[in-house]
Write a protein that holds these residues in place. Structure first.
Motif, PDB file in Angstrom:
ATOM      1  N   ASP A 188     -55.875   3.171 -13.587  1.00 29.37           N
ATOM      2  CA  ASP A 188     -56.931   4.180 -13.536  1.00 29.37           C
ATOM      3  C   ASP A 188     -58.277   3.643 -13.059  1.00 29.37           C
ATOM      4  O   ASP A 188     -59.189   4.424 -12.777  1.00 29.37           O
ATOM      5  CB  ASP A 188     -57.140   4.790 -14.931  1.00 29.37           C
ATOM      6  N   VAL A 189     -58.428   2.334 -12.981  1.00 27.39           N
ATOM      7  CA  VAL A 189     -59.739   1.720 -12.770  1.00 27.39           C
ATOM      8  C   VAL A 189     -60.443   2.240 -11.514  1.00 27.39           C
ATOM      9  O   VAL A 189     -61.614   2.624 -11.571  1.00 27.39           O
ATOM     10  CB  VAL A 189     -59.628   0.175 -12.766  1.00 27.39           C
ATOM     11  N   GLU A 190     -59.757   2.274 -10.386  1.00 29.23           N
ATOM     12  CA  GLU A 190     -60.416   2.720  -9.153  1.00 29.23           C
ATOM     13  C   GLU A 190     -60.833   4.182  -9.243  1.00 29.23           C
ATOM     14  O   GLU A 190     -61.939   4.538  -8.818  1.00 29.23           O
ATOM     15  CB  GLU A 190     -59.518   2.481  -7.946  1.00 29.23           C
ATOM     16  N   GLN A 191     -59.973   5.035  -9.797  1.00 33.23           N
ATOM     17  CA  GLN A 191     -60.328   6.452  -9.939  1.00 33.23           C
ATOM     18  C   GLN A 191     -61.520   6.633 -10.878  1.00 33.23           C
ATOM     19  O   GLN A 191     -62.390   7.468 -10.631  1.00 33.23           O
ATOM     20  CB  GLN A 191     -59.135   7.263 -10.454  1.00 33.23           C
ATOM     21  N   ILE A 192     -61.552   5.862 -11.967  1.00 32.79           N
ATOM     22  CA  ILE A 192     -62.670   5.958 -12.911  1.00 32.79           C
ATOM     23  C   ILE A 192     -63.964   5.579 -12.207  1.00 32.79           C
ATOM     24  O   ILE A 192     -64.982   6.270 -12.331  1.00 32.79           O
ATOM     25  CB  ILE A 192     -62.450   5.054 -14.147  1.00 32.79           C
ATOM     26  N   LEU A 193     -63.951   4.494 -11.468  1.00 38.88           N
ATOM     27  CA  LEU A 193     -65.169   4.039 -10.801  1.00 38.88           C
ATOM     28  C   LEU A 193     -65.650   5.064  -9.772  1.00 38.88           C
ATOM     29  O   LEU A 193     -66.847   5.350  -9.687  1.00 38.88           O
ATOM     30  CB  LEU A 193     -64.948   2.671 -10.151  1.00 38.88           C
ATOM     31  N   ALA A 251     -56.970   4.929 -21.016  1.00 34.15           N
ATOM     32  CA  ALA A 251     -56.900   4.499 -19.617  1.00 34.15           C
ATOM     33  C   ALA A 251     -56.110   3.205 -19.528  1.00 34.15           C
ATOM     34  O   ALA A 251     -55.993   2.464 -20.502  1.00 34.15           O
ATOM     35  CB  ALA A 251     -58.313   4.274 -19.073  1.00 34.15           C
ATOM     36  N   ASP A 252     -55.579   2.933 -18.350  1.00 26.66           N
ATOM     37  CA  ASP A 252     -54.952   1.642 -18.101  1.00 26.66           C
ATOM     38  C   ASP A 252     -55.391   1.131 -16.734  1.00 26.66           C
ATOM     39  O   ASP A 252     -56.154   1.794 -16.027  1.00 26.66           O
ATOM     40  CB  ASP A 252     -53.429   1.707 -18.251  1.00 26.66           C
ATOM     41  N   GLU A 253     -54.914  -0.024 -16.383  1.00 26.00           N
ATOM     42  CA  GLU A 253     -55.334  -0.703 -15.151  1.00 26.00           C
ATOM     43  C   GLU A 253     -55.187   0.188 -13.913  1.00 26.00           C
ATOM     44  O   GLU A 253     -55.995   0.136 -13.000  1.00 26.00           O
ATOM     45  CB  GLU A 253     -54.536  -2.005 -14.993  1.00 26.00           C
ATOM     46  N   GLU A 311     -64.324  -4.228 -19.039  1.00 26.03           N
ATOM     47  CA  GLU A 311     -64.533  -3.231 -20.094  1.00 26.03           C
ATOM     48  C   GLU A 311     -63.203  -2.671 -20.589  1.00 26.03           C
ATOM     49  O   GLU A 311     -63.016  -2.473 -21.788  1.00 26.03           O
ATOM     50  CB  GLU A 311     -65.405  -2.081 -19.583  1.00 26.03           C
ATOM     51  N   LEU A 312     -62.298  -2.420 -19.675  1.00 24.41           N
ATOM     52  CA  LEU A 312     -60.982  -1.894 -20.037  1.00 24.41           C
ATOM     53  C   LEU A 312     -60.233  -2.881 -20.933  1.00 24.41           C
ATOM     54  O   LEU A 312     -59.604  -2.494 -21.916  1.00 24.41           O
ATOM     55  CB  LEU A 312     -60.166  -1.597 -18.774  1.00 24.41           C
ATOM     56  N   ALA A 313     -60.341  -4.163 -20.634  1.00 23.54           N
ATOM     57  CA  ALA A 313     -59.638  -5.190 -21.402  1.00 23.54           C
ATOM     58  C   ALA A 313     -60.280  -5.431 -22.767  1.00 23.54           C
ATOM     59  O   ALA A 313     -59.587  -5.803 -23.716  1.00 23.54           O
ATOM     60  CB  ALA A 313     -59.599  -6.500 -20.610  1.00 23.54           C
ATOM     61  N   GLN A 314     -61.591  -5.204 -22.880  1.00 17.23           N
ATOM     62  CA  GLN A 314     -62.296  -5.560 -24.103  1.00 17.23           C
ATOM     63  C   GLN A 314     -62.675  -4.392 -24.997  1.00 17.23           C
ATOM     64  O   GLN A 314     -63.168  -4.597 -26.090  1.00 17.23           O
ATOM     65  CB  GLN A 314     -63.573  -6.337 -23.751  1.00 17.23           C
ATOM     66  N   GLY A 315     -62.465  -3.176 -24.534  1.00 17.08           N
ATOM     67  CA  GLY A 315     -62.910  -2.037 -25.328  1.00 17.08           C
ATOM     68  C   GLY A 315     -61.936  -0.893 -25.258  1.00 17.08           C
ATOM     69  O   GLY A 315     -60.740  -1.068 -25.011  1.00 17.08           O
ATOM     70  N   CYS A 316     -62.460   0.269 -25.448  1.00 15.12           N
ATOM     71  CA  CYS A 316     -61.689   1.508 -25.501  1.00 15.12           C
ATOM     72  C   CYS A 316     -62.156   2.402 -24.354  1.00 15.12           C
ATOM     73  O   CYS A 316     -63.308   2.805 -24.315  1.00 15.12           O
ATOM     74  CB  CYS A 316     -61.964   2.160 -26.850  1.00 15.12           C
ATOM     75  N   VAL A 317     -61.259   2.693 -23.435  1.00 14.78           N
ATOM     76  CA  VAL A 317     -61.581   3.564 -22.305  1.00 14.78           C
ATOM     77  C   VAL A 317     -60.600   4.732 -22.332  1.00 14.78           C
ATOM     78  O   VAL A 317     -59.390   4.532 -22.358  1.00 14.78           O
ATOM     79  CB  VAL A 317     -61.505   2.819 -20.953  1.00 14.78           C
TER      80      VAL A 317
END
Length: 164
Positions: free
Chosen positions: A14-19, A10-12, A51-57
């Motif tokens: 994708d954040v809204e769609q993921i949520l 995932a990248d930035e 979470e996206l910046a610090q881990g694996c999504v």
């Protein structure tokens, strides 16, 4: 001919769609336990960005639409904590959850040196428990989160290597 589902990091964008997907998918879990304040339903966009910046999504995409997601993070002892596995309700039951789980395990091992995988799910979440057992996870205990009893499951990263 229909489109196929692809799985990638995932990248930035994708954040809204993921949520939104997470909110949709975890409604059934909330109903199962009578608790609509479970963490996946109250998480903020900012929390998810962290979470996206610090881990694996990882995400599953059907065209431009995010239809599945999972995330993980490896602690200092090499334990990969996997969570928030979700698949859009219209695509459930076709193996996408297993594909996402395998993808996050692979990346957590290759890029973050995971030695073992750990996840939790609600004790009443039979579909989740079946998927995790089929994927080689074994129960290692229970945890409590407010009203919900969670089953903790784990497997060694070496088990992933055998099944890949």
């Amino acid at each position: 001919m229909g489109m196929s589902v692809t799985i990638s990091a995932a990248d930035e964008r994708d954040v809204e769609q993921i949520l939104k997907l997470q909110y949709l998918c975890f409604q059934t879990e909330a109903a199962l336990y009578g608790d609509y304040r479970i963490e996946p339903l109250v998480q903020t966009l900012e929390d998810l960005r962290t979470e996206l910046a610090q881990g694996c999504v990882m995400v599953a995409r059907l065209g431009d639409e995010v239809v599945g997601s999972v995330r993980g993070r490896v602690d200092s002892e090499g334990t990969a904590r996997i969570g928030r596995l979700c698949v859009h309700p219209r695509l459930q039951g076709h193996g996408l959850g297993g594909r996402l789980l395998a993808a996050v395990e692979s990346r957590l091992t290759a890029e973050y040196a995971a030695k073992r995988y750990h996840l939790v799910t609600g004790s009443r979440s039979e579909g989740n428990l079946r998927l995790y057992r089929r994927s080689g996870y074994a129960p290692v205990g229970t945890e409590r989160d407010r009203q919900v009893t969670l089953v903790a499951l784990q497997k060694d990263a070496a088990e992933y290597a055998k099944s890949a």
